[in-house]
Design a protein around this motif. Sequence first.
Motif, PDB file in Angstrom:
ATOM      1  N   CYS A  54     -56.592  -1.083 -62.862  1.00  0.00           N
ATOM      2  CA  CYS A  54     -57.722  -0.706 -63.728  1.00  0.00           C
ATOM      3  C   CYS A  54     -57.212  -0.145 -65.054  1.00  0.00           C
ATOM      4  CB  CYS A  54     -58.607   0.325 -63.028  1.00  0.00           C
ATOM      5  SG  CYS A  54     -59.652  -0.364 -61.721  1.00  0.00           S
ATOM      6  N   LYS A  55     -56.108   0.600 -65.001  1.00  0.00           N
ATOM      7  CA  LYS A  55     -55.517   1.135 -66.228  1.00  0.00           C
ATOM      8  C   LYS A  55     -54.967   0.001 -67.105  1.00  0.00           C
ATOM      9  CE  LYS A  55     -54.294   5.606 -64.188  1.00  0.00           C
ATOM     10  NZ  LYS A  55     -53.192   6.524 -63.793  1.00  0.00           N
ATOM     11  N   TRP A  56     -54.385  -1.006 -66.465  1.00  0.00           N
ATOM     12  CA  TRP A  56     -53.898  -2.165 -67.214  1.00  0.00           C
ATOM     13  C   TRP A  56     -55.063  -2.910 -67.848  1.00  0.00           C
ATOM     14  CZ3 TRP A  56     -49.061  -5.121 -67.305  1.00  0.00           C
ATOM     15  CH2 TRP A  56     -47.958  -4.336 -66.961  1.00  0.00           C
ATOM     16  N   LEU A  57     -56.158  -3.007 -67.103  1.00  0.00           N
ATOM     17  CA  LEU A  57     -57.340  -3.683 -67.640  1.00  0.00           C
ATOM     18  C   LEU A  57     -57.819  -2.991 -68.916  1.00  0.00           C
ATOM     19  CD1 LEU A  57     -59.484  -5.895 -67.199  1.00  0.00           C
ATOM     20  CD2 LEU A  57     -60.777  -4.253 -65.840  1.00  0.00           C
ATOM     21  N   TYR A  58     -57.804  -1.659 -68.887  1.00  0.00           N
ATOM     22  CA  TYR A  58     -58.200  -0.907 -70.082  1.00  0.00           C
ATOM     23  C   TYR A  58     -57.223  -1.179 -71.220  1.00  0.00           C
ATOM     24  CZ  TYR A  58     -58.642   2.831 -73.438  1.00  0.00           C
ATOM     25  OH  TYR A  58     -58.754   3.522 -74.608  1.00  0.00           O
TER      26      TYR A  58
END
Length: 203
Positions: free
Chosen positions: A91-95
Amino acid sequence: MERVSFAEYEAAKLEIIKGREYKEYTDMDEYGRNHKTFCCKDGNTFWEITENGETEFWSTKHSESRKYVAEAPKEEPKNAEERKKVYTRLCKWLYWFADEMFNEEERGEKARAEFEKECKENPGKQVMYIDTSANNARVMKTCMKETRDAINFIRNPENDIEDWQLAGITAMLDKCNETGTVPYDIPTAIKGLLCMHILCEEK
C-alpha cells in the motif's frame, strides 16, 4: 422450505416489529432448539426457531415458514499476519507510485505552460520542447495498477499464498530499500511470484 438470505430474514422481522411496541419471549425446548417470539401490541407476531445455525421463521403477515442458514465464519489464512505486513508495505508503494504520477503530470503541465509562453513571447524564434513527463506518468499508472492487483490478491483470504511467496516479496522490497531504488517492473515481478498470471486466468 424456501431458503433465504440473512438480509431477507432481517427484512421479514423488521416488517413486523419496526416502529411498533413489542415484547420478546425466548424459550428452549427439550431438543435444544431456541424459540423466539416477538409479540407486537397491535397483534402482529414474528416467530423463529433456531437449531445448529439454521433459523426457521414465519409471521402473521407471512404464515409460510422460510429458513435462514447462518454462514460459518471464514477462517483466516494460517499466514494472515505475514500477509497483512506485505499488504501494508505494498500500500505504501502504491502511494509512492501515485505521488510520482501526479508529480510527473504537474511537471508536464508546467513545462507546456513555459513552452507556450516562450512561443508567444518570441513568435519568430524556434523553440525546442522536449518533455518525458507524459510517458513517465503512464509508466507510474501501470505500476499503480499492477501493485493494486497484487494487493487485492493478497488481501483476499480465498487465495492460497504460501509462506515462501510472502518471504520472496518481502526480500524484494527489503532489497529495494537497501539499494534505494524502485524498479518499475517490480509490481509485475510480484504478480509473477504470486502466480497471478496462471491463477487469475483460470478463474
